[in-house]
Design an enzyme around this catalytic site. Structure first.
Site, short mmCIF file in Angstrom:
data_model
loop_
_atom_site.label_atom_id
_atom_site.label_comp_id
_atom_site.label_asym_id
_atom_site.label_seq_id
_atom_site.Cartn_x
_atom_site.Cartn_y
_atom_site.Cartn_z
N ASP A 106 -1.66 46.16 34.31
CA ASP A 106 -0.41 45.86 33.64
C ASP A 106 -0.11 46.97 32.65
OD1 ASP A 106 1.77 44.34 32.51
OD2 ASP A 106 0.74 42.52 33.16
N ASP A 211 5.61 46.09 32.51
CA ASP A 211 6.18 45.07 31.63
C ASP A 211 7.58 45.47 31.15
OD1 ASP A 211 5.57 42.60 30.15
OD2 ASP A 211 5.80 43.84 28.36
N GLU A 268 8.91 44.65 35.90
CA GLU A 268 9.46 43.38 35.44
C GLU A 268 10.85 43.65 34.86
OE1 GLU A 268 8.30 39.68 32.46
OE2 GLU A 268 8.25 41.74 31.79
N HIS A 343 2.23 34.13 34.40
CA HIS A 343 1.71 33.71 33.10
C HIS A 343 2.80 33.36 32.09
CE1 HIS A 343 2.96 37.79 32.82
NE2 HIS A 343 2.87 37.74 31.51
N ASP A 344 4.07 33.57 32.46
CA ASP A 344 5.18 33.24 31.56
C ASP A 344 5.93 32.00 32.00
OD1 ASP A 344 4.75 35.54 30.02
OD2 ASP A 344 6.16 36.74 31.20
O1 TEU Z 1 7.80 39.10 29.49
C1 TEU Z 1 9.13 39.42 29.31
C2 TEU Z 1 10.15 38.36 29.20
O2 TEU Z 1 11.29 38.67 28.95
C3 TEU Z 1 9.90 36.92 29.32
O3 TEU Z 1 9.47 36.47 30.53
C4 TEU Z 1 9.09 36.43 28.15
O4 TEU Z 1 7.76 36.33 28.45
C5 TEU Z 1 9.52 35.09 27.69
O5 TEU Z 1 9.19 34.13 28.63
C6 TEU Z 1 10.93 35.02 27.27
O6 TEU Z 1 11.32 33.72 27.15
C7 TEU Z 1 6.84 40.11 29.40
C8 TEU Z 1 5.45 39.54 29.60
O7 TEU Z 1 5.34 39.05 30.90
C9 TEU Z 1 5.20 38.53 28.55
O8 TEU Z 1 3.97 37.87 28.73
C10 TEU Z 1 5.21 39.26 27.23
O9 TEU Z 1 5.09 38.35 26.18
C11 TEU Z 1 6.49 40.07 27.04
O10 TEU Z 1 6.87 40.79 28.18
C12 TEU Z 1 6.29 41.08 25.94
O11 TEU Z 1 5.40 42.05 26.35
#
Ligand code: TEU
Ligand code: CA
Length: 588
Positions: A106, A211, A268, A343-344
């Site tokens: 990542d 990311d 992403e 994971h989100d």
């Molecule tokens: O996530 C980016 C993002 O915009 C979203 O999915 C966020 O996690 C959140 O759910 C908004 O509501 C990425 C990563 O996947 C996330 O784990 C990190 O916290 C974020 O970037 C910051 O690096």
């Protein structure tokens, strides 16, 4: 339709691969400190291989104060000590390569940790040589009051700017204040990122998940965002940083390095629903990231006031969104990343199907069919292959660990301290969409702590349904969600012209309960097509096979989550009754 190149030039290994995502802190703890680690991942490689995945993507494992579980990196060359060492990463890469698999890391380079030496230098004085590595702006004054440079909000609550006493300026952080955004306008920042990439690729990584990669180029005017949420002082500035002016220039530089190593890449890309915009990155001739995660499907139940506002989604919306991305990328030689979990995100059985105990396995299999028969590179998140549901109803606020959820709760309860009903509905929304739903420890067996660790895990285990939702039980049971997923992955490998490269078309688009689609090979293949039929409802529904399909196609059902259906024929009847959450794949 434009003619699809037939010469195989658009066929590449990463389109035919399936990625298994590992959240290192919650996968497997090898040394009894309650935190998952790299040796834990190494001990489970055969499990991942058995499932049939080709690539393992690890969430960030680098040195980090862990404000955002590793998305706040303080050293891109060091490993977070509880996870292990660089030698462990070498061993992991070797273990994967020995099994014919690949390792994806990542890459978090929109921002660093505020503890990264670059930021420490940067904040130390106005003239430090690292000052321009981050985004610093002078305060503005309104009515004699000091204000941040603009009204952008942070994804984790409050303003996206934090004032730094030392030098009297604000720095930008689209996420937590401990995650300052790098300034990609500074050439040295870009060079530093390129060095990190080369280091890990040379060391045995096979590619990157990148990311929030569409946030790296910001509109340098940093204007105020239009007011889209009248209830808040802070507004989404996405139009000024999601796919900003220099994004593709930066992505092409990255693409050159990826190409040199024939590396895997997925970017992403939150906050872009425009497929034309996304194609600018993932078009086959672009040499930028090969595919991106778009958020339109996983955002379908986000309310207008934000992620934790309630929203009911309709079948027609899901059909429209899936069909849009499928057909657009196929017609224009782009490529999709296919996912419902990571994971989100909350668990897919809970958000998109039914997580009642009697439905869990059916739901998991139905969604496996839904995802696995689509065109795109498939991503499976740890536990998804078991049908893991969201956290239980009685999950107390104390059990949450995620900064996004905790900040939201703090903000909401301080704004509305006495609104018990709002508190209740918000907690209901957390149980659907909090990131912690997917971060509970992986259930390996029925032993204490679900076999994740001998110690108390850093986040509580999801204790419900443990008898069926654990890896050991499912690997033993040929009718489990695990083996169903394995079959889906095998089907893709067996019939790539249909399931990887075939075109996509919705069938009976107007049906309110059933999602059905066909995949049709674009180049000659042993098979002429597949029909995928999915009942998204936890009750019986009836559905008619379109006569056009019936006449021409004496096929067979090659996959179904109802054992009685497998091997039967569809062509004897026009109207069939689908069981609750039934899925079937008819191949002819
Ligand atoms: O996530 C980016 C993002 O915009 C979203 O999915 C966020 O996690 C959140 O759910 C908004 O509501 C990425 C990563 O996947 C996330 O784990 C990190 O916290 C974020 O970037 C910051 O690096
Ligand atoms: Ca450990």
């Amino acid at each position: 339709m434009t003619e699809f190149p037939q010469n195989g030039s658009l066929k590449v290994w990463w389109k035919e691969s399936t990625v298994y995502q590992v959240y290192p802190s919650s996968f497997r703890d090898s040394n009894g400190d309650g935190i998952g680690d790299i040796q834990g991942v190494i001990s489970k490689l055969d499990y991942i291989k058995t499932l049939g995945a080709d690539i393992v993507w690890l969430n960030p494992i680098f040195s980090s104060p862990q404000v955002d579980v590793g998305y706040d990196i303080s050293d891109y060359y060091g490993i977070h000590p509880p996870y292990g060492t660089v030698a462990d990463v070498d061993e992991l890469a070797a273990g994967l390569h020995a099994r014919g698999m690949k390792l994806v890391l990542d890459l978090v380079v929109n921002h660093t940790s505020d503890q990264h030496p670059w930021f420490q230098e940067s904040r130390s004085s106005l003239t430090n040589s690292y000052r321009d590595w981050y985004i610093w702006k002078k305060p503005v004054y309104k009515d004699g009051q000091q204000q941040p440079p603009n009204n952008w909000k942070s994804y984790f609550g409050g303003s996206a700017w934090t004032y730094d006493e030392g030098t009297g300026e604000y720095y930008l952080h689209l996420f937590a204040r401990e995650q300052p955004d790098l300034n990609w306008e500074t050439p040295q920042v870009r060079t530093a990122v390129h060095e990190i990439m080369r280091y890990w690729l040379a060391r045995g990584a096979d590619g990157f998940r990148m990311d929030v990669i569409n946030f790296i180029s910001k509109d340098q005017r940093f204007p105020d965002a239009p007011i889209t949420n009248s209830g808040s002082r802070w507004q989404s500035g996405k139009q000024f940083y999601a796919c900003g002016p220099r994004l593709h220039e930066y992505l092409r530089d990255i693409g050159k390095i990826l190409k040199e190593y024939d590396a895997f890449s997925v970017g992403e890309m939150p906050d872009v629903d425009d497929s034309v915009e996304v194609l600018r990155a993932v078009g086959h001739d672009r040499e930028e990231p090969s595919m991106v995660f778009q958020f339109e499907i996983v955002g379908i139940d986000h309310g207008a006031e934000g992620k934790f506002a309630p929203r009911r989604w309709e079948m027609q919306e899901l059909k429209r969104i899936v069909s849009k991305w499928q057909t657009y990328m196929i017609d224009n030689h782009g490529w999709n990343a296919i996912y419902l979990e990571n994971h989100d995100q909350g668990r897919s059985v809970s958000r998109f199907a039914s997580d009642r105990p009697e439905h869990l396995q059916l739901s998991a299999k139905m969604l496996a069919t839904f995802l696995g028969c689509q065109c795109g590179t498939l991503f499976i998140y740890q536990g998804q292959e078991l049908g893991m549901p969201n956290v239980p109803r009685d999950w107390p606020m104390d059990n949450y660990r995620d900064i996004e959820t905790l900040n939201h709760w703090k903000e909401m309860t301080s704004l509305h301290p006495d609104d018990a009903s709002l508190h209740r509905t918000t907690q209901g929304e957390y149980r659907l969409k909090s990131r912690d739903n997917s971060r509970t420890p992986m259930p390996w067996d029925e032993s204490p702590n679900a076999g994740f660790s001998v110690a108390q895990p850093w986040i509580p285990v999801h204790g419900d349904h443990l008898a069926t939702i654990n890896a050991a039980a499912q690997v033993k049971d040929p009718s489990s969600a695990f083996w169903y997923w394995a079959k889906v992955l095998r089907l893709r490998k067996q019939y790539p012209e249909v399931f990887i490269y075939g075109s996509f078309a919705l069938v009976s688009p107007e049906h309110e309960d059933v999602f059905a689609y066909t995949r049709t090979p674009l180049s000659p293949s042993g098979r002429e097509g597949a029909l995928i039929v999915l009942n998204f409802r936890p009750y019986e529904v009836s559905w008619s096979v379109p006569p056009k399909l019936l006449l021409s196609n004496p096929g067979e059902i090659v996959l179904s989550n109802y054992p009685s259906r497998a091997g039967s024929q569809l062509n004897e009847t026009t109207s069939i009754s689908l069981g609750p959450l039934e899925a079937l794949v008819w191949l002819w």
